[in-house]
Design a protein around this motif. Structure first.
Motif, short mmCIF file in Angstrom:
data_model
loop_
_atom_site.label_atom_id
_atom_site.label_comp_id
_atom_site.label_asym_id
_atom_site.label_seq_id
_atom_site.Cartn_x
_atom_site.Cartn_y
_atom_site.Cartn_z
N TRP A 34 -8.64 44.28 26.12
CA TRP A 34 -8.71 43.01 25.43
C TRP A 34 -7.40 43.53 24.76
N HIS A 35 -6.59 42.20 23.84
CA HIS A 35 -5.81 42.31 23.64
C HIS A 35 -5.46 41.33 22.35
N GLY A 36 -4.92 41.36 21.29
CA GLY A 36 -4.24 39.85 20.70
C GLY A 36 -3.87 40.33 19.36
N PHE A 37 -3.23 39.60 18.47
CA PHE A 37 -2.46 40.15 17.63
C PHE A 37 -3.03 38.94 16.28
N LYS A 38 -2.58 39.26 15.05
CA LYS A 38 -2.55 38.23 14.34
C LYS A 38 -1.18 38.61 13.50
N ALA A 39 -0.98 37.03 12.67
CA ALA A 39 0.56 37.60 11.97
C ALA A 39 0.41 37.44 10.60
N VAL A 40 0.96 38.59 9.89
CA VAL A 40 0.65 39.36 8.69
C VAL A 40 1.93 38.68 7.64
N GLY A 41 1.63 38.37 6.38
CA GLY A 41 3.04 38.17 5.92
C GLY A 41 3.53 36.81 5.82
N SER A 42 3.51 36.08 4.67
CA SER A 42 3.84 34.89 4.21
C SER A 42 4.26 34.18 5.03
N GLU A 43 5.28 34.55 6.61
CA GLU A 43 5.87 34.02 7.22
C GLU A 43 5.75 34.01 8.93
N PRO A 44 6.54 32.88 9.22
CA PRO A 44 5.85 32.41 11.08
C PRO A 44 6.34 34.10 11.79
N ALA A 45 5.82 34.88 12.52
CA ALA A 45 6.04 35.59 13.65
C ALA A 45 6.56 34.63 14.51
N TYR A 46 8.02 35.40 14.94
CA TYR A 46 8.37 35.20 16.57
C TYR A 46 7.93 36.65 17.33
N VAL A 47 7.23 36.22 18.40
CA VAL A 47 7.11 37.65 19.20
C VAL A 47 7.39 36.63 20.75
N VAL A 48 8.28 38.09 21.13
CA VAL A 48 9.14 37.70 22.41
C VAL A 48 8.04 38.69 23.18
N TYR A 49 7.81 38.17 24.32
CA TYR A 49 6.78 39.24 25.12
C TYR A 49 7.44 39.16 26.54
N PHE A 50 7.17 40.51 27.12
CA PHE A 50 7.93 40.19 28.47
C PHE A 50 6.65 40.68 29.06
N VAL A 51 6.54 39.99 30.44
CA VAL A 51 5.16 40.82 31.25
C VAL A 51 5.94 40.63 32.87
N ASN A 52 4.95 41.73 34.01
CA ASN A 52 5.28 42.21 34.99
C ASN A 52 4.19 41.27 36.00
N ARG A 53 3.75 40.06 35.61
CA ARG A 53 3.50 39.00 36.56
C ARG A 53 4.00 37.74 36.08
N LEU A 54 4.41 36.64 37.06
CA LEU A 54 4.44 35.63 37.08
C LEU A 54 3.32 35.16 36.29
N TYR A 55 3.34 34.43 35.17
CA TYR A 55 2.14 33.62 35.49
C TYR A 55 1.88 31.70 35.99
N ASP A 56 0.41 32.02 36.89
CA ASP A 56 0.35 31.18 37.68
C ASP A 56 0.08 30.67 36.83
N TYR A 57 0.22 28.64 37.34
CA TYR A 57 -0.76 27.72 36.29
C TYR A 57 -1.90 27.43 37.29
N GLU A 58 -1.49 27.42 38.50
CA GLU A 58 -3.83 27.32 39.26
C GLU A 58 -4.13 28.19 38.83
N ASN A 59 -4.22 29.14 39.09
CA ASN A 59 -5.02 30.17 38.83
C ASN A 59 -4.42 31.68 37.69
N PRO A 60 -4.70 31.33 36.46
CA PRO A 60 -4.27 31.63 35.25
C PRO A 60 -4.99 33.18 35.28
N ASP A 61 -4.31 34.42 35.20
CA ASP A 61 -4.98 35.81 34.91
C ASP A 61 -5.39 35.61 33.76
N GLU A 62 -6.28 35.28 33.13
CA GLU A 62 -6.58 36.03 31.98
C GLU A 62 -8.05 35.29 31.20
N GLU A 63 -9.06 36.11 30.98
CA GLU A 63 -9.95 35.54 30.43
C GLU A 63 -10.57 36.13 28.82
#
Length: 182
Positions: free
Chosen positions: A118-147
């Motif tokens: 289980w994972h996630g994040f919180k933006a800390v500080g006083s400005e928006p956080a820009y997070v780039v994240y790379f993944v090893n599986r394409l997002y499946d719009y019809e059957n997302p791999d996410e709980e």
């Protein structure tokens, strides 16, 4: 000169952190953020998608996990975030362990998080956080791999945080807004 620092294995197996080299000059800054030959960080993973998340200060984006082998690689390019990964697998020797890492634009790092945590994040500080994240599986719009579970789920109760049992937050429901302490 290497463009990736020593890769550090954190308190949950497979969760790794690597410093990236930055090359400033009078024009600005250059840094490589991904190379296919960084096997010590990426292993056999093949990056197939990159995403950008902009998160306002104080916002929590948690909890979720991936059941079909997705691995996430987080890189903060602006602002700061606190990223957490939590193991609640019944048969795991690290059940109840939580890893917490602060990523920031001031220290370029890539954090590897296997999706079964289980994972996630919180933006800390006083400005928006820009997070780039790379993944090893394409997002499946019809059957997302996410709980998903709520960001404030009271059943997320770490028994160890970053390998320590003496952290005052152990044994209590995880509080993303617990004041920083040292």
């Amino acid at each position: 000169m290497p463009l990736i620092g020593k890769v550090k294995e954190l308190a949950l197996p497979g969760v790794r952190l690597a410093d990236l080299a930055r090359f400033p000059d009078e024009r600005g800054l250059f840094a490589e953020v991904y190379r296919a030959d960084w096997a010590e960080l990426f292993g056999d993973d093949m990056i197939v998608q990159a995403n950008l998340s902009v998160t306002y200060p104080g916002i929590v984006r948690a909890w979720h996990r991936h059941k079909r082998g997705q691995v996430d690689y987080f890189l903060v390019v602006k602002g700061s975030v606190k990223v957490c990964a939590y193991d609640d697998r019944e048969d795991s020797p690290t059940r109840g362990h939580l890893v917490e890492v602060v990523l920031s634009e001031y220290r370029l790092q890539v954090l590897r998080v296997p999706g079964h945590y289980w994972h996630g994040f919180k933006a800390v500080g006083s400005e928006p956080a820009y997070v780039v994240y790379f993944v090893n599986r394409l997002y499946d719009y019809e059957n997302p791999d996410e709980e998903r579970r709520p960001w404030n789920d009271p059943t997320v109760v770490p028994v160890r945080i970053n390998g320590r049992e003496d952290d005052p937050r152990c044994g209590k429901p995880w509080d993303w807004f617990y004041p920083p302490h040292k």
